[in-house]
Scaffold this motif. Structure first.
Motif, PDB file in Angstrom:
ATOM      1  N   THR A 110     -11.189 -16.532  40.082  1.00 28.59           N
ATOM      2  CA  THR A 110     -12.594 -16.881  40.300  1.00 28.59           C
ATOM      3  C   THR A 110     -13.434 -16.532  39.067  1.00 28.59           C
ATOM      4  O   THR A 110     -13.019 -15.765  38.196  1.00 28.59           O
ATOM      5  N   GLY A 111     -14.637 -17.115  39.060  1.00 31.57           N
ATOM      6  CA  GLY A 111     -15.559 -16.849  37.961  1.00 31.57           C
ATOM      7  C   GLY A 111     -15.916 -15.377  37.861  1.00 31.57           C
ATOM      8  O   GLY A 111     -15.907 -14.786  36.777  1.00 31.57           O
ATOM      9  N   ALA A 112     -16.222 -14.777  39.013  1.00 35.65           N
ATOM     10  CA  ALA A 112     -16.619 -13.369  39.008  1.00 35.65           C
ATOM     11  C   ALA A 112     -15.520 -12.498  38.388  1.00 35.65           C
ATOM     12  O   ALA A 112     -15.812 -11.549  37.647  1.00 35.65           O
TER      13      ALA A 112
ATOM     14  N   PHE B 150     -27.111 -15.033  36.952  1.00 31.22           N
ATOM     15  CA  PHE B 150     -26.108 -15.138  38.016  1.00 31.22           C
ATOM     16  C   PHE B 150     -24.730 -15.115  37.384  1.00 31.22           C
ATOM     17  O   PHE B 150     -24.356 -16.014  36.634  1.00 31.22           O
ATOM     18  N   HIS B 151     -23.962 -14.069  37.678  1.00 34.39           N
ATOM     19  CA  HIS B 151     -22.614 -13.959  37.122  1.00 34.39           C
ATOM     20  C   HIS B 151     -21.562 -13.757  38.198  1.00 34.39           C
ATOM     21  O   HIS B 151     -20.403 -13.488  37.878  1.00 34.39           O
TER      22      HIS B 151
ATOM     23  N   GLU C 193     -26.087 -16.522  30.137  1.00 33.50           N
ATOM     24  CA  GLU C 193     -25.781 -17.925  30.458  1.00 33.50           C
ATOM     25  C   GLU C 193     -26.544 -18.827  29.478  1.00 33.50           C
ATOM     26  O   GLU C 193     -27.747 -18.638  29.302  1.00 33.50           O
TER      27      GLU C 193
ATOM     28  N   ILE D 248     -19.393 -20.586  32.898  1.00 35.30           N
ATOM     29  CA  ILE D 248     -18.683 -20.977  34.124  1.00 35.30           C
ATOM     30  C   ILE D 248     -19.299 -22.241  34.721  1.00 35.30           C
ATOM     31  O   ILE D 248     -18.583 -23.125  35.190  1.00 35.30           O
ATOM     32  N   GLN D 249     -20.619 -22.329  34.689  1.00 35.60           N
ATOM     33  CA  GLN D 249     -21.291 -23.509  35.236  1.00 35.60           C
ATOM     34  C   GLN D 249     -21.648 -24.532  34.155  1.00 35.60           C
ATOM     35  O   GLN D 249     -21.589 -25.739  34.386  1.00 35.60           O
TER      36      GLN D 249
ATOM     37  N   LYS E 109     -14.790 -22.471  37.443  1.00 30.86           N
ATOM     38  CA  LYS E 109     -15.230 -23.666  38.169  1.00 30.86           C
ATOM     39  C   LYS E 109     -14.430 -24.924  37.836  1.00 30.86           C
ATOM     40  O   LYS E 109     -13.338 -25.097  38.361  1.00 30.86           O
TER      41      LYS E 109
HETATM   42  C1  LIG Z   1     -20.433 -19.778  39.932  1.00 30.83           C
HETATM   43  C2  LIG Z   1     -20.749 -18.862  38.815  1.00 30.83           C
HETATM   44  C3  LIG Z   1     -20.116 -17.617  38.694  1.00 30.83           C
HETATM   45  C4  LIG Z   1     -19.179 -17.065  39.747  1.00 30.83           C
HETATM   46  O1  LIG Z   1     -18.057 -17.845  39.946  1.00 30.83           O
HETATM   47  P1  LIG Z   1     -17.181 -17.645  41.296  1.00 30.83           P
HETATM   48  O2  LIG Z   1     -15.989 -18.516  41.093  1.00 30.83           O
HETATM   49  O3  LIG Z   1     -18.039 -18.078  42.444  1.00 30.83           O
HETATM   50  O4  LIG Z   1     -16.842 -16.204  41.369  1.00 30.83           O
HETATM   51  C5  LIG Z   1     -20.427 -16.838  37.590  1.00 30.83           C
HETATM   52  N1  LIG Z   1     -21.284 -17.260  36.657  1.00 30.83           N
HETATM   53  C6  LIG Z   1     -21.918 -18.451  36.739  1.00 30.83           C
HETATM   54  C7  LIG Z   1     -22.865 -18.870  35.663  1.00 30.83           C
HETATM   55  C8  LIG Z   1     -21.692 -19.285  37.831  1.00 30.83           C
HETATM   56  O5  LIG Z   1     -22.336 -20.445  37.936  1.00 30.83           O
END
Ligand SMILES: *Cc1c(COP(=O)(O)O)cnc(C)c1O
Length: 399
Positions: free
Chosen positions: A104-106, A140-141, A192, A227-228, A254
């Motif tokens: 996952t991203g986190a 948001f991370h 970001e 990630i986004q 993602k």
């Molecule tokens: C979605 C997102 C995350 C977290 O990713 P997950 O797969 O939901 O853990 C982290 N940073 C950004 C910028 C995101 O958009």
């Protein structure tokens, strides 16, 4: 089962940590999804940009099925034949030397935090347990306890403490604040390139370039959470390309999973990555052969179908057309590529009822931060499909 029956099961058996639109989806292809009754919708959220290649892209599904019939999981206790080629392809694409794969991203953000701290102690000579990472307001991370600990959003934090220390929050897009927040024990600046969850906040041109200059001058790692924004979403393969820079640490996820399974990674130079020794960090599923096969196909699709260029061109077109809609509700329309936020006036009330009306017209979009509707369709969307959506968006916002 009917939609009502399915919603009742969710009501009874699922945690209420989300507030989904009341649509129950059963199938999807490209930019389109279908609910259990067969109604068609255009997906303009793309699972928060995890579906840049569209739903069930044929090449990704083909590779997934092929790998399903060969080998799915080995753990990193053994090697698998998909791992090396995926790492090589990913590093080549991102212009980085090495990658650490997670899910996952986190998890990839957590990995980056660990890397920056360890690099700080081992290579910068920061005093033990004093490393500090600078982050931005409205960031948001992800949702782990460490990550929400440095969020400025009260709801993400409330009653989840105590939190880990070592983070300093500065305003976003503010170079002076960054300069002032750097101390000898600062190891990284985590940011970001566009704040997606905050409501598609685009910084001033040159923000990242200036940030990089300051980081380099102070031996601080520039850690970009793409990630986004990464993998074509903003009209470039990576959003940082707009500023002609390269981060010290790149975090992606993602769309790396091709809309199928979670695949994430942290990329960096060999010098930074070498702080990790066997046993320092890991993940049972990170780098599994199924993820690697899907991830490689996911990247190849983005390259072969020139999704960054298409996102750029269609993004310019879509924003221009949105701006031509004369709606008394619109306050600001902003974004890059196909990551677009429409901020509504306070007087129009929250964005949620508008998303519900869009849903009834066949468009699935989601509000972010109360006043903003995010439009982020899969990057395979065509101009004709965008025109279809624009007609319906206009009918909801001009009545
Ligand atoms: C979605 C997102 C995350 C977290 O990713 P997950 O797969 O939901 O853990 C982290 N940073 C950004 C910028 C995101 O958009």
């Amino acid at each position: 089962m009917t939609a009502e029956e399915l919603l009742l099961l969710v009501e009874k058996y699922s945690a209420k940590n989300y507030l989904p639109l009341p649509v129950v989806l059963a199938r999807g292809k490209g930019v389109w999804v279908y609910d259990v009754e067969g109604n068609r919708y255009m997906d303009m959220l793309s699972s928060y940009s995890a579906l840049n290649q569209g739903h069930r892209h044929p090449k990704i599904i083909r590779n997934l099925k092929k790998q399903l019939d060969r080998l799915t999981l080995t753990s990193r206790a053994f090697h698998n034949d998909q791992f090396g080629p995926f790492c090589q392809y990913l590093c080549g694409l991102a212009g980085q030397e090495q990658v650490l794969l997670m899910n996952t991203g986190a998890e990839a953000v957590e990995t980056a935090i660990k890397a920056a701290r360890k690099w700080g102690y081992q290579k910068k000579g920061v005093e033990k347990d004093k490393a500090e990472i600078i982050v931005c307001e409205n960031n948001f991370h992800g949702r782990t306890t460490t990550i929400v600990g440095f969020s400025s959003e009260p709801q993400y934090r409330e009653d989840f403490g105590p939190f880990s220390t070592g983070f300093r929050i500065i305003p976003y897009d503010n170079i002076e604040a960054l300069q002032q927040a750097i101390f000898p024990n600062t190891v990284g600046f985590l940011v970001e390139p566009i704040q997606g969850e905050a409501g598609v906040i685009v910084p001033k041109p040159g923000f990242l370039a200036q940030a990089q200059e300051i980081c380099q001058a102070n031996k601080v790692l520039l850690m970009l959470d793409e990630i986004q924004t990464g993998l074509g979403r903003t009209g470039k393969m990576f959003c940082y390309e707009y500023d002609n820079i390269k981060p010290d640490i790149l975090i992606i996820g993602k769309a790396l999973g091709g809309g199928c399974i979670p695949v994430s990674g942290m990329l960096a130079s060999t010098e930074i990555m070498s702080v990790f020794r066997p046993g320092d960090h890991g993940s049972t599923f990170g780098g599994n052969p199924l993820a690697c096969a899907i991830g490689k196909a996911a990247l190849e699709v983005i390259v072969e179908e020139q999704l960054p260029r298409r996102a750029f061109e269609n993004g310019v077109y879509f924003i221009e057309k949105l701006r031509q809609i004369k709606s008394r509700h619109f306050k600001e329309i902003r974004g890059r590529g196909l990551l677009i936020g429409v901020e509504l006036k306070e007087s129009s009330g929250p964005a949620r009822p508008f998303c519900e009306r869009l849903m009834k017209k066949g468009i699935l979009a989601k509000e972010t931060h109360q006043q903003v509707v995010r439009f982020a369709p899969p990057l395979v969307v065509s101009k004709e499909e965008l025109d279809w959506a624009l007609e319906r968006i206009e009918s909801v916002f001009v009545e």
